[in-house]
Design an enzyme around this catalytic site. Structure first.
Site, PDB file in Angstrom:
ATOM      1  N   GLY A   1       8.018 -49.657  50.493  1.00 41.22           N
ATOM      2  CA  GLY A   1       6.717 -50.316  50.406  1.00 41.22           C
ATOM      3  C   GLY A   1       6.674 -51.361  49.303  1.00 41.22           C
TER       4      GLY A   1
ATOM      5  N   GLY B   1      -0.312 -45.184  53.522  1.00 39.34           N
ATOM      6  CA  GLY B   1       0.741 -46.117  53.094  1.00 39.34           C
ATOM      7  C   GLY B   1       2.097 -45.677  53.625  1.00 39.34           C
ATOM      8  N   HIS B   2       2.415 -44.391  53.462  1.00 40.48           N
ATOM      9  CA  HIS B   2       3.676 -43.875  53.981  1.00 40.48           C
ATOM     10  C   HIS B   2       3.720 -44.005  55.516  1.00 40.48           C
ATOM     11  CE1 HIS B   2       3.193 -41.234  50.266  1.00 40.48           C
ATOM     12  NE2 HIS B   2       4.369 -41.781  50.050  1.00 40.48           N
TER      13      HIS B   2
ATOM     14  N   GLY C   1       6.681 -37.250  49.432  1.00 41.46           N
ATOM     15  CA  GLY C   1       5.692 -36.394  50.083  1.00 41.46           C
ATOM     16  C   GLY C   1       4.276 -36.730  49.677  1.00 41.46           C
TER      17      GLY C   1
ATOM     18  N   SER D   1      -1.960 -44.250  46.861  1.00 40.76           N
ATOM     19  CA  SER D   1      -0.892 -43.625  46.088  1.00 40.76           C
ATOM     20  C   SER D   1      -1.091 -42.117  46.144  1.00 40.76           C
ATOM     21  CB  SER D   1      -0.961 -44.095  44.629  1.00 40.76           C
ATOM     22  OG  SER D   1      -0.239 -43.201  43.804  1.00 40.76           O
ATOM     23  N   SER D   2       0.022 -41.381  46.154  1.00 42.33           N
ATOM     24  CA  SER D   2      -0.086 -39.915  46.156  1.00 42.33           C
ATOM     25  C   SER D   2      -0.779 -39.432  44.892  1.00 42.33           C
ATOM     26  CB  SER D   2       1.305 -39.285  46.252  1.00 42.33           C
ATOM     27  OG  SER D   2       1.968 -39.755  47.397  1.00 42.33           O
TER      28      SER D   2
ATOM     29  N   GLN E   1      13.757 -39.091  38.314  1.00 45.84           N
ATOM     30  CA  GLN E   1      13.027 -40.350  38.146  1.00 45.84           C
ATOM     31  C   GLN E   1      11.721 -40.163  37.379  1.00 45.84           C
ATOM     32  OE1 GLN E   1      12.653 -40.827  42.550  1.00 45.84           O
ATOM     33  NE2 GLN E   1      10.672 -41.737  42.058  1.00 45.84           N
TER      34      GLN E   1
HETATM   35  P1  AMP Z   1       6.542 -42.376  47.187  1.00 44.39           P
HETATM   36  O1  AMP Z   1       6.295 -41.166  48.018  1.00 44.39           O
HETATM   37  O2  AMP Z   1       5.440 -42.719  46.253  1.00 44.39           O
HETATM   38  O3  AMP Z   1       7.908 -42.349  46.531  1.00 44.39           O
HETATM   39  O4  AMP Z   1       6.586 -43.597  48.204  1.00 44.39           O
HETATM   40  C1  AMP Z   1       7.482 -43.605  49.293  1.00 44.39           C
HETATM   41  C2  AMP Z   1       7.469 -44.974  49.904  1.00 44.39           C
HETATM   42  O5  AMP Z   1       6.160 -45.277  50.360  1.00 44.39           O
HETATM   43  C3  AMP Z   1       7.873 -46.064  48.904  1.00 44.39           C
HETATM   44  O6  AMP Z   1       8.707 -47.013  49.557  1.00 44.39           O
HETATM   45  C4  AMP Z   1       6.546 -46.660  48.537  1.00 44.39           C
HETATM   46  O7  AMP Z   1       6.632 -48.012  48.131  1.00 44.39           O
HETATM   47  C5  AMP Z   1       5.781 -46.537  49.848  1.00 44.39           C
HETATM   48  N1  AMP Z   1       4.347 -46.575  49.583  1.00 44.39           N
HETATM   49  C6  AMP Z   1       3.643 -45.804  48.719  1.00 44.39           C
HETATM   50  N2  AMP Z   1       2.359 -46.196  48.673  1.00 44.39           N
HETATM   51  C7  AMP Z   1       2.237 -47.234  49.528  1.00 44.39           C
HETATM   52  C8  AMP Z   1       1.171 -48.082  49.917  1.00 44.39           C
HETATM   53  N3  AMP Z   1      -0.060 -47.941  49.426  1.00 44.39           N
HETATM   54  N4  AMP Z   1       1.414 -49.053  50.823  1.00 44.39           N
HETATM   55  C9  AMP Z   1       2.661 -49.222  51.334  1.00 44.39           C
HETATM   56  N5  AMP Z   1       3.726 -48.460  51.003  1.00 44.39           N
HETATM   57  C10 AMP Z   1       3.520 -47.477  50.114  1.00 44.39           C
END
Ligand code: AMP
Length: 295
Positions: free
Chosen positions: A158, A47-48, A42, A196-197, A72
């Site tokens: 990602g 990026g998401h 979330g 990044s979140s 995690q």
């Molecule tokens: P997270 O919510 O941080 O667990 O990320 C969920 C998915 O989004 C994961 O596969 C991450 O690698 C991808 N993701 C997060 N940040 C980026 C970004 N800046 N560019 C591309 N993919 C991203």
């Protein structure tokens, strides 16, 4: 009859139980559609959304999971401070044309008595694995559970989380999981900071300091492309770049083979420069893939 959201004009269907998720997906499959799956924690950003867009382009019905997976997290403070903004996430998913958002409670993902874990192999030993013990056990376990719930044709991850992507790809092969893994490009802010979140927690000067990680990776890349520097010397220079920013603590900086994640001694072919730093209690990761001459 369970209604299904589908397409940019509809809101995605928000589902919190495993049974309802399976029921919606069964209906979608009956219509002959494939399932594209984007697992997230979330606080969705561009990026998401780029992952969702790539999934949509394949013509699949897109399922997004929004779940801050406690197993995690190696730091209670990081888990507690992780941003949770489901309403905004649903809006972003509606705009992006997501069909279903699966946002389970922890009781559904880890019911009482839960004890089984998926433990990855040596790919999880170095880099983020060294400084976040158990992190990738939690990632593999929750992704395996999510794959069993959603049963996607393709799941999108990602390149931002490069070690996670390599470990998930390995896990699906090793455990014969019937899912295709697609790794999507890393999306950055205009100044280069990887989205990044956790970036929302970078306040004031810390936002500027955060850029030193990307700058260090770019310095390393340029030194390797220059052709007369060995990886160890390039890493030493990368450490100096980060050290020029006060209050930034290096977790690791390394140059590895992108498949094995082993540090390289000879700069040749495709290599990955990767790093993690801490600014206060915010941990940031980033990486760059670079193609060097093969001989
Ligand atoms: P997270 O919510 O941080 O667990 O990320 C969920 C998915 O989004 C994961 O596969 C991450 O690698 C991808 N993701 C997060 N940040 C980026 C970004 N800046 N560019 C591309 N993919 C991203």
């Amino acid at each position: 009859m369970i209604a299904k959201g589908d397409g940019p004009t509809n809101s995605p269907r928000l589902v919190t139980t495993i049974d309802d998720t399976r029921a919606v997906i069964a209906l979608v499959r009956q219509e002959g559609k494939t399932i594209g799956f984007v697992p997230t924690m979330g606080a969705l950003h561009a990026g998401h959304i780029s992952l969702i867009d790539i999934a949509k382009q394949s013509g699949a019905y897109v399922v997004v999971s929004v779940y801050v997976n406690p197993t995690q997290f190696d730091s209670r403070s990081d888990l507690e401070h992780y941003p949770r903004i489901l309403e905004a996430d649903l809006e972003a998913c509606a705009k992006a044309g997501v069909g279903l958002v699966f946002a389970p409670e922890t009781e559904a993902m880890y019911p009482p008595g839960d004890q089984t874990r998926v433990i990855p192999g040596p790919l999880a030993d170095g880099m983020c694995g060294s400084s976040r013990p158990g992190h990738f056990d939690g990632v593999c376990t929750v992704v395996a559970k999510l794959f069993n719930i959603v049963r996607p044709d393709t799941a999108y991850f990602g390149q931002k989380d490069a070690q996670q992507a390599a470990i998930i790809r390995r896990m699906t092969r090793d455990l014969c999981m019937p899912v295709r893994i697609e790794i999507c490009p890393l999306i950055r802010e205009e100044d280069g900071l990887a989205l990044s979140s956790r970036n929302v927690r970078l306040l004031g000067e810390d936002r500027r300091r955060a850029l030193c990680l990307y700058q260090a990776l770019c310095t390393g890349r340029d030194l390797l492309l220059g052709g007369d520097m060995l990886p160890d010397a390039a890493v030493a220079r990368m450490r100096e770049v980060v050290s020029e920013s006060d209050s930034v603590v290096i977790d690791y900086l390394t140059i590895v083979d992108p498949d094995t994640l082993e540090p390289i001694s000879v700069p040749r072919g495709r290599v990955m420069l990767a790093g993690a730093v801490r600014i206060g209690d915010v941990r940031l990761i980033d990486n760059l893939l670079v193609d060097l001459p093969t001989s």
